[in-house]
Write a protein that holds these residues in place. Sequence first.
Motif, PDB file in Angstrom:
ATOM      1  N   GLU B  81      28.001 -39.596 -16.210  1.00 58.80           N
ATOM      2  CA  GLU B  81      28.640 -40.782 -16.969  1.00 58.80           C
ATOM      3  C   GLU B  81      30.083 -41.309 -16.751  1.00 58.80           C
ATOM      4  O   GLU B  81      30.526 -42.412 -17.116  1.00 58.80           O
ATOM      5  CB  GLU B  81      28.413 -40.393 -18.396  1.00 58.80           C
ATOM      6  CG  GLU B  81      27.053 -40.125 -18.917  1.00 58.80           C
ATOM      7  CD  GLU B  81      26.728 -39.384 -20.030  1.00 58.80           C
ATOM      8  OE1 GLU B  81      27.716 -39.078 -20.949  1.00 58.80           O
ATOM      9  OE2 GLU B  81      25.661 -38.944 -20.291  1.00 58.80           O
ATOM     10  N   VAL B  82      31.002 -40.324 -16.310  1.00 53.41           N
ATOM     11  CA  VAL B  82      32.199 -40.608 -16.414  1.00 53.41           C
ATOM     12  C   VAL B  82      32.891 -40.631 -15.132  1.00 53.41           C
ATOM     13  O   VAL B  82      34.081 -41.171 -14.948  1.00 53.41           O
ATOM     14  CB  VAL B  82      33.185 -39.443 -17.229  1.00 53.41           C
ATOM     15  CG1 VAL B  82      32.811 -39.717 -18.646  1.00 53.41           C
ATOM     16  CG2 VAL B  82      32.848 -38.098 -16.458  1.00 53.41           C
ATOM     17  N   ILE B  83      32.340 -40.008 -14.135  1.00 51.36           N
ATOM     18  CA  ILE B  83      33.051 -40.088 -12.573  1.00 51.36           C
ATOM     19  C   ILE B  83      32.576 -41.413 -11.837  1.00 51.36           C
ATOM     20  O   ILE B  83      31.176 -41.510 -11.760  1.00 51.36           O
ATOM     21  CB  ILE B  83      32.608 -38.727 -11.859  1.00 51.36           C
ATOM     22  CG1 ILE B  83      33.269 -37.537 -12.405  1.00 51.36           C
ATOM     23  CG2 ILE B  83      33.075 -38.867 -10.302  1.00 51.36           C
ATOM     24  CD1 ILE B  83      32.797 -36.185 -11.673  1.00 51.36           C
ATOM     25  N   PRO B  84      33.361 -42.107 -11.489  1.00 48.21           N
ATOM     26  CA  PRO B  84      32.967 -43.397 -10.846  1.00 48.21           C
ATOM     27  C   PRO B  84      32.194 -43.158  -9.458  1.00 48.21           C
ATOM     28  O   PRO B  84      32.587 -42.251  -8.874  1.00 48.21           O
ATOM     29  CB  PRO B  84      34.478 -44.101 -10.529  1.00 48.21           C
ATOM     30  CG  PRO B  84      35.406 -43.320 -11.210  1.00 48.21           C
ATOM     31  CD  PRO B  84      34.874 -42.077 -11.702  1.00 48.21           C
ATOM     32  N   GLY B  85      31.242 -43.881  -9.320  1.00 51.08           N
ATOM     33  CA  GLY B  85      30.369 -43.728  -8.391  1.00 51.08           C
ATOM     34  C   GLY B  85      29.272 -42.664  -8.224  1.00 51.08           C
ATOM     35  O   GLY B  85      28.749 -42.409  -7.276  1.00 51.08           O
ATOM     36  N   MET B  86      29.403 -41.939  -9.331  1.00 58.18           N
ATOM     37  CA  MET B  86      28.463 -40.759  -9.241  1.00 58.18           C
ATOM     38  C   MET B  86      27.106 -41.255  -9.552  1.00 58.18           C
ATOM     39  O   MET B  86      26.802 -42.153 -10.299  1.00 58.18           O
ATOM     40  CB  MET B  86      28.936 -39.766 -10.484  1.00 58.18           C
ATOM     41  CG  MET B  86      28.386 -38.474 -10.337  1.00 58.18           C
ATOM     42  SD  MET B  86      28.854 -37.446  -9.091  1.00 58.18           S
ATOM     43  CE  MET B  86      27.597 -36.102  -8.906  1.00 58.18           C
ATOM     44  N   THR B  87      26.065 -40.682  -8.743  1.00 56.21           N
ATOM     45  CA  THR B  87      24.602 -40.871  -9.166  1.00 56.21           C
ATOM     46  C   THR B  87      23.843 -39.603  -9.111  1.00 56.21           C
ATOM     47  O   THR B  87      24.580 -38.420  -9.056  1.00 56.21           O
ATOM     48  CB  THR B  87      23.986 -41.687  -7.631  1.00 56.21           C
ATOM     49  OG1 THR B  87      24.026 -40.899  -6.629  1.00 56.21           O
ATOM     50  CG2 THR B  87      25.124 -42.736  -7.371  1.00 56.21           C
ATOM     51  N   LYS B  88      22.617 -39.555  -9.626  1.00 53.68           N
ATOM     52  CA  LYS B  88      21.788 -38.605  -9.855  1.00 53.68           C
ATOM     53  C   LYS B  88      21.578 -37.770  -8.436  1.00 53.68           C
ATOM     54  O   LYS B  88      21.217 -36.559  -8.411  1.00 53.68           O
ATOM     55  CB  LYS B  88      20.459 -38.734 -10.317  1.00 53.68           C
ATOM     56  CG  LYS B  88      20.685 -39.052 -11.711  1.00 53.68           C
ATOM     57  CD  LYS B  88      19.229 -39.446 -12.495  1.00 53.68           C
ATOM     58  CE  LYS B  88      19.503 -39.390 -14.027  1.00 53.68           C
ATOM     59  NZ  LYS B  88      18.231 -39.611 -14.595  1.00 53.68           N
ATOM     60  N   THR B  89      21.739 -38.365  -7.261  1.00 52.96           N
ATOM     61  CA  THR B  89      21.525 -37.655  -5.945  1.00 52.96           C
ATOM     62  C   THR B  89      22.694 -37.695  -5.266  1.00 52.96           C
ATOM     63  O   THR B  89      22.771 -37.535  -4.014  1.00 52.96           O
ATOM     64  CB  THR B  89      20.336 -38.237  -5.159  1.00 52.96           C
ATOM     65  OG1 THR B  89      20.675 -39.789  -5.121  1.00 52.96           O
ATOM     66  CG2 THR B  89      19.038 -38.474  -5.769  1.00 52.96           C
ATOM     67  N   ALA B 131      18.384 -30.817   1.157  1.00 55.17           N
ATOM     68  CA  ALA B 131      19.933 -31.521   1.532  1.00 55.17           C
ATOM     69  C   ALA B 131      19.981 -32.109   3.153  1.00 55.17           C
ATOM     70  O   ALA B 131      20.612 -32.892   3.313  1.00 55.17           O
ATOM     71  CB  ALA B 131      20.845 -29.833   1.557  1.00 55.17           C
ATOM     72  N   ALA B 132      18.966 -31.631   4.085  1.00 53.47           N
ATOM     73  CA  ALA B 132      18.777 -31.832   5.277  1.00 53.47           C
ATOM     74  C   ALA B 132      18.147 -33.119   5.552  1.00 53.47           C
ATOM     75  O   ALA B 132      18.326 -33.766   6.436  1.00 53.47           O
ATOM     76  CB  ALA B 132      18.495 -30.770   6.138  1.00 53.47           C
ATOM     77  N   SER B 133      17.350 -33.608   4.209  1.00 52.80           N
ATOM     78  CA  SER B 133      16.637 -34.751   4.505  1.00 52.80           C
ATOM     79  C   SER B 133      17.373 -36.148   4.568  1.00 52.80           C
ATOM     80  O   SER B 133      16.830 -37.146   4.917  1.00 52.80           O
ATOM     81  CB  SER B 133      15.737 -34.792   3.326  1.00 52.80           C
ATOM     82  OG  SER B 133      16.340 -35.344   2.107  1.00 52.80           O
ATOM     83  N   GLY B 134      18.582 -36.251   4.291  1.00 50.92           N
ATOM     84  CA  GLY B 134      19.372 -37.510   4.174  1.00 50.92           C
ATOM     85  C   GLY B 134      19.154 -38.075   2.756  1.00 50.92           C
ATOM     86  O   GLY B 134      19.802 -39.216   2.471  1.00 50.92           O
ATOM     87  N   ARG B 135      18.277 -37.483   1.829  1.00 49.89           N
ATOM     88  CA  ARG B 135      18.179 -38.272   0.774  1.00 49.89           C
ATOM     89  C   ARG B 135      19.322 -37.940  -0.348  1.00 49.89           C
ATOM     90  O   ARG B 135      19.309 -38.399  -1.488  1.00 49.89           O
ATOM     91  CB  ARG B 135      16.778 -37.851  -0.044  1.00 49.89           C
ATOM     92  CG  ARG B 135      15.607 -38.800   0.616  1.00 49.89           C
ATOM     93  CD  ARG B 135      14.435 -38.389   0.112  1.00 49.89           C
ATOM     94  NE  ARG B 135      13.805 -37.215   0.502  1.00 49.89           N
ATOM     95  CZ  ARG B 135      13.440 -36.368  -0.297  1.00 49.89           C
ATOM     96  NH1 ARG B 135      13.299 -36.372  -1.493  1.00 49.89           N
ATOM     97  NH2 ARG B 135      12.857 -35.043   0.320  1.00 49.89           N
TER      98      ARG B 135
END
Lengths: 524, 465
Positions: B81-89, B131-135
């Motif tokens: 919610e607060v960090i700019p540019g943060m996403t769930k992944t 982590a290795a998948s690129g997703r």
Amino acid sequence: MKKAIIRKDSYFDSVFLMALSKKLKEQPGVGDAVVAMGTAMNLELLGFQGYAAAELAGATPNDLIMAVDCADAPAVEAALAAAAELLARKKTGASASGSAFEPASLDAAVEELPGANLAVISLPGAYAAREARKALERGLHVMLFSDNVSLEDEIALKELGRSKGLLVMGPDCGTALINGYPICFANVVKRGPIGVVAASGTGLQEVTCLVDRYGSGVSQGIGTGGRDLKNERVGGITMLMGIAALAGDPATKVLVVISKPPAAEVAAKVLSALGDSGKPSVVHFIGLDPAKAGALPHNVRFASSLEDSAAQAVALAKGKPLSRAELGGDEAALAAIAEREAGRMSKAQKYLRGYYTGGTVADEALILLHRLTGKVHSNNQTDPAFILKDPKVSVGHTIVDLGDDVFTVGRPHPMIDPSTRTERVLAEAGDGSVAVLLVDVVLGYGSHEDPAGALVPSLLEARRAAEARGGYLPVVASVIGTPGDYQGFSGQVAKLEAAGCMVMPSNYRAVVLAAKILEKAAAK
Amino acid sequence: MGELKVVNLGLESFAENLRAKGAAAVQVRWKPPAGGDTAMIAALDRLAAGAAVDVEAANLEAVSRILKGKPTLVDVGVALEVIPGMTKTTILHAGPPITWERMCGPVRGAVIGGLIYEGLARNREEAEALAASGRIRFDPCHHHGAVGPMAGVVTASMPVWVLENAAFGNRAYATFNEGLGKVLRYGAFSEEVLARLKWIETDLAPIMKRALALHGPLDMKNIIAQILQMGDEGHNRNRAGTSLIIREFAPFLVRLGEDPEKIVKVLNFMNGNDHFFLNLSMPACKCTVDAARGIEGSSVIIAMARNGTDFGIQVSGLGDRWFTGPASMVEGLYLPGYGPKDAAPDLGDSVITETAGIGGFAMAAAPAIVQFVGGTPEDALAVTRRMYEITVTENDVYRIPALDFRGTPTGIDLRKVVETGILPAINTGIAHKDAGVGQVGAGLVKPPENCFKDALAAFAEAYAR
């Protein structure tokens, strides 16, 4: 064998204990060691490492645990004792290095010493100019002891200095006396009304020491470096700034300028600047015949030697000429000594050997002797016919400047390391054609702690060798120094005299005496 | 000339003789500039001869912004919610950018833990595959106004401290410090680690958020000024800082009307972790220094950070470009049972403290940890004094009692680092090289010289005439 003991209520910082554990592990016979506070984490770790739970029971974070793993019980006890000893060891207040904080850069040094006004630079030539530029940019005058600074760098530095009103003494400037403080190779000279600007190090030393001896003193002794006047492109920037500074200095009543003969255009500027100063001035262009110098401003006079420069300056400062006694005797007295010495020599003895550590005094000897006796070989000769083919081997009359670059590759200057000269004296002690030895002994900061004492054994050996050949070898010396110098002026003179040397009050007088001895010997 | 005061470069006897005669003389412990590297000397000389922009003025602007900074703790929020540019992944990590393939053990461990914590993976194997998948997007904390100690892993659900530079309005973020031993930032992802992270999310953070709201914005500049006078340097020693935070919060925690056992747990947690304060000193430094970013012509270093593989720096006048070199091994002291063979290379964003002029730069303020720098308080003083040689100014608020309240060395000048060869003094913890073991020691680390040299070459390229 593992053993852990608990010392209740003994708090030590964990970092201190980590260091202590490390030291303990380095002790012979100690396999592993942990000295730590009894925190839950440490107790858990010690448990993993196999220390008995019973031994660790009840330890709190405020208790010290000493745990060691050694081969046998005595080793365990020794290790625990060592740990206790390390814990008890009192720290001294001084730092591990023991030295005061030294800044690593010029900037930091200027912060460390607010108001710093002079940078003394004796770094390798490749870096010296760079640091000198920084010093000038930060408003410091510069004394550039280093050589191997390019002409382009010298010009750029001096122009930068001039634009900021800062002196650049050097490159290759070994001597200065600023505000009474001797800088680099310099003597403890009384302060007084005479200001000197010199393009040569030992020339400045000789003149300032004689001024001191004649009962006067020096306001400032400014070095310029040898190229300042000699090279037209440098054009005497430092010399002219030095003259201007002394002209404006109320403490300076008399000006003295010492240099090898400058480029003609530069010489004219120097004389004109001295004229403009309005202060009584003495100029000595070493080797220049005063008769050929042309017209001088009314307040400027030429001197014929370094000694004469000092004598005239002191006379001007005192308002009366120096007495013969003050100058150290007269020609007749020298002639009498020469007569006596020559009488003891053999007919095979013909040549003078001058072994010098000071470059300018070597030049003075060379030029004067070349004029008096002719045919003087030297590594400093300008006449190609008399340049020593091998500076390491004397031929005929030889004046060798042992401070020349050929002698200082991989070893210190002979003013610091007397062995260059003593080896040379010994190497040539077997030469039966030698009639007289001439040496300088330079005292002051920078110089060897006992140059006379270091030189004397080789002189005695040369004298013994001459006597073994049925001859007699006079040695004429002069000592550049003052009673304030740390080597002890009178003690140095006494050592030379005890070895049978004739110690003259100046280099000029030493050369004159040596020439007279040659003359008398030839007339036999 | 007034009283003669000499700076001597070269033969020491010249200075000694002058001192013997009673003149003031300082000896410079000189060594060839830039270690004698001719290309670097040429770059420095080109800059000195005249730059397209006035570098000195640009640096003064940079440090004036740093000095004006007013880091303030304003809130507790959730990363997403607060960090700019943060996403769930997105997974933020310490240091300069790095791919999964090049990550060191502790960072991989923390990524694994972060993915499990977020529910994106159920176990190590799934997490590694993901982590290795690129997703998953890996990005440095620094690119998002955040900083993280050691692995520095920040995931979407994690609560974060929100700091604001009240003078400039920019914000910085950091997670809550988890304590020592087996913790995510050292690459641990066991049940115990994840359970603690969950407790931080569900209990600690909301409680602290409410207490902070009652307390009102907390002036971190004031707190840091105090800790420097209480034996902390804000990086390797945070005992005083942690204590002050407890003092600041205690009355407001009591007033929350929470279950007393929950409050006791919160207080015990803070009390049991001397480094609780580190995750506040770091974002305080981050939002302070960030105000000096992007000043044309400034050679002030505005970020130093390690990801355990690379050490990287950013320079104010060179935009967001990273200059990197291999992360070094830490010269340090080890916890019982560990040694150098167990150590991972230098890791974490905590070197933001040194970038801001505390941490190793304020070593003189922390006599209790002098063993890291040679063992005596004198050595600690020397470390700080040495740093004045590579910085532009001195802090006007952060002061060191043992140096007669001199301000901490502030604003690392890239040119001075290369010129003097004096590398920033960085205090740091040592992570175990294997994921999940935890801290094994602490010490002093030398950053790789080449990142400073590469940055200087780029700086000369950009600005020298």
